[in-house]
Design a protein around this motif. Sequence first.
Motif, PDB file in Angstrom:
ATOM      1  N   SER A   4       6.824   5.175  11.062  1.00  0.00           N
ATOM      2  CA  SER A   4       7.906   5.450  11.104  1.00  0.00           C
ATOM      3  C   SER A   4       8.923   4.682  12.329  1.00  0.00           C
ATOM      4  N   ALA A  55      -2.458   6.626   0.398  1.00  0.00           N
ATOM      5  CA  ALA A  55      -2.321   8.012   0.393  1.00  0.00           C
ATOM      6  C   ALA A  55      -3.329   8.781  -0.806  1.00  0.00           C
ATOM      7  N   GLU A  56      -3.622  10.195  -0.354  1.00  0.00           N
ATOM      8  CA  GLU A  56      -4.359  10.775  -1.135  1.00  0.00           C
ATOM      9  C   GLU A  56      -3.695  11.165  -2.301  1.00  0.00           C
ATOM     10  N   GLY A  79       0.575  -1.384   0.057  1.00  0.00           N
ATOM     11  CA  GLY A  79       0.094  -0.223  -0.102  1.00  0.00           C
ATOM     12  C   GLY A  79       0.789   1.300  -0.084  1.00  0.00           C
ATOM     13  N   LEU A  80       0.074   2.458  -0.335  1.00  0.00           N
ATOM     14  CA  LEU A  80       1.004   3.692  -0.203  1.00  0.00           C
ATOM     15  C   LEU A  80       0.475   4.686   0.856  1.00  0.00           C
ATOM     16  N   PHE A  81       1.581   4.588   1.969  1.00  0.00           N
ATOM     17  CA  PHE A  81       1.505   5.479   2.841  1.00  0.00           C
ATOM     18  C   PHE A  81       2.696   5.986   3.366  1.00  0.00           C
ATOM     19  N   ALA A  82       2.701   6.989   4.140  1.00  0.00           N
ATOM     20  CA  ALA A  82       3.935   7.717   4.452  1.00  0.00           C
ATOM     21  C   ALA A  82       4.925   6.653   5.155  1.00  0.00           C
ATOM     22  N   GLY A  83       6.040   6.430   4.649  1.00  0.00           N
ATOM     23  CA  GLY A  83       7.058   5.486   5.438  1.00  0.00           C
ATOM     24  C   GLY A  83       6.560   3.993   5.233  1.00  0.00           C
ATOM     25  N   ASN A  84       6.076   3.776   3.890  1.00  0.00           N
ATOM     26  CA  ASN A  84       5.715   2.358   3.454  1.00  0.00           C
ATOM     27  C   ASN A  84       6.977   1.514   3.052  1.00  0.00           C
ATOM     28  N   ASP A 118      -2.191   5.648   8.553  1.00  0.00           N
ATOM     29  CA  ASP A 118      -1.465   7.308   7.928  1.00  0.00           C
ATOM     30  C   ASP A 118      -0.172   7.202   7.845  1.00  0.00           C
ATOM     31  N   GLU A 119       0.759   6.634   8.705  1.00  0.00           N
ATOM     32  CA  GLU A 119       2.327   6.680   8.450  1.00  0.00           C
ATOM     33  C   GLU A 119       2.757   5.359   9.527  1.00  0.00           C
ATOM     34  N   ARG A 161      -5.941  11.164  16.131  1.00  0.00           N
ATOM     35  CA  ARG A 161      -4.913  10.335  15.711  1.00  0.00           C
ATOM     36  C   ARG A 161      -4.482   9.336  16.797  1.00  0.00           C
TER      37      ARG A 161
END
Lengths: 482, 101
Positions: free
Chosen positions: A374, A477-478, A286-291, A371-372, A398
């Motif tokens: 890390s 991700a958007e 999937g596409l998310f921050a820190g994937n 969402d992320e 969150r």
Amino acid sequence: MPSDKVRIRFEGNTLECRSGTSVAVALWENGIRHLSHSPKYGRPRGLTCARGHCTACLMRVDRIPNVRTCELPVREGMEVGRQDAGAFYAAPMQKILAAGSAFFPVGFYYKWFTRPPFLSRLFLDGIRPMTGVGRLPGGGSRFKALPPVSAPSGTVNTPASDLGRFDTVVVGAGPSGLKAAATADGRVLVLDDHELPGGQRHGVLRGLADQPDGHLDRFPVLKSSLERIEKAQNLMIARDDLTFLGGTRAIAGYHPDGLLLRRGDHLQTVQFDNLVWAAGALDTLGLFAGNDTPGILGPRALYRLLFRDGLRVRGLQALVIGDGPDFWLSAAALDAAGARLSLVPTGDGGAKEISAAVDLKWPLNTGLKLDEISERGEGHLTASFVQGTPSSGEAGTRLSLEADLAVICGRGKPAYDIPYQLGANLALQPDLGGFALPLPDDSGSGPATSLLPGGPRLVAVGEACGDLPGRHHPSGAEVKKP
Amino acid sequence: MSKPKVFLCRCEDVTLQEFQDAYVEGFTELESLKRYTGVGTGFCQGKSCLSEAAELLATLRDIPPAEVRLTNIRPPAEPLTFAQLAALDVPDPAGDSGSDS
């Protein structure tokens, strides 16, 4: 030293490892999760696909670069190192890069100084040595001849062979492939990149069924999956004109009827009159921050690591995110292996399975969108989620969860490359996970349609025709429409 | 600490942002996006990213997914060493050696 231990050298240190595991797993169990750094941004990368597909575990082994360490068993005295160790990606440089990232717009390396030509040349000469996977050993200059590197003995010296022509070649020995093999015409060759027939989930499912605590009985979706696989295995075993090649994968298709196979370093060729493509699906993270954070795995990678390498997860905090049978199988397998669980179901989950999870006192967090992820130091992940409906636009509450590893169970994406090389037409079907091959027309009497115009017959079965429709990916991700 | 990047292609370090920027710059086919950004050209040969990239492109262009054309995928599907290839004893293509163009 007991014979079930071997020692390897990793960047100057001696590590003790269980024999029989892969190099990448041995390093993981010694606390080394960062196996490489990414070529442009220098991001740490770790064990990801666990099946020799991706870049993340490529390391230098006994001076040979780009070795797939997730596939290579540990050997006494082996010398392993990161390809970029001590070079540009040393920790201080990474910190500078991270802090200064605002000054480096996306794609700057191919956008800056394109004119005039001399400036472009200077820029490229400066920036090229900073990227990539490091230098080959044995010389300070880029242009100095390298000392000869000989291949480890016994790797490529085995004579290659042509397996000849088979009436039917079945690629993939999961439930669909086995069922097709049982009913196929003539001499049949079945191959799978697992050593044993049964598919990606069988080893882990069988292991759970053999556990005394009856986890499998609590999850109807898993129990029926195991029954389906073992029924297909029995059908296949009943045939005596069938050849099974384990640990072998098809790596190229040559029009109209040729396949190139690889087992370790050994290549083989085979020709077919009928090809059944049952190669299943690949993990989609999937596409998310820190994937790309080390410690994020897909379910198929997890099964392989647990079953084939016996990855030690006892006492580790595992975060399982997603939906569908793989979500429950990942959770049950991690629980049986002694990990502590934290579950984030992102779909409706299945009522019976949810109540079983509650019954087992597995902590469930519902209504969260990933969402992320890390990393706070090697092997410590922080996953942050947004609560509530993601589409409403307002910033939701969150929530952060800590873990040692995260398993993301989304739709699998169908494996399509070999049929495509052979000339099959594919259509992108996002609700089936990607480029899915069309299912055979008549489900009752076996595959009937061919995917190739003229020539040999090619049919696709199982997950290669698409994962369960309507399964939602845990994250996304958007995408901004320009 | 800023938010980490969203990676579309891990092998070649292509971020979601880079892919979208390339689209805005006028690269509107998967084939040209592949050549410009490097998506799908890495060690995994697109196994981890081409489906995702194609889905993104369908969204960006607002077209039905089935209309996205896949890039060329040539054999082999994964990197091999010369040593592995050298050890391969390729059978004679029955009788017509040399007639290939």
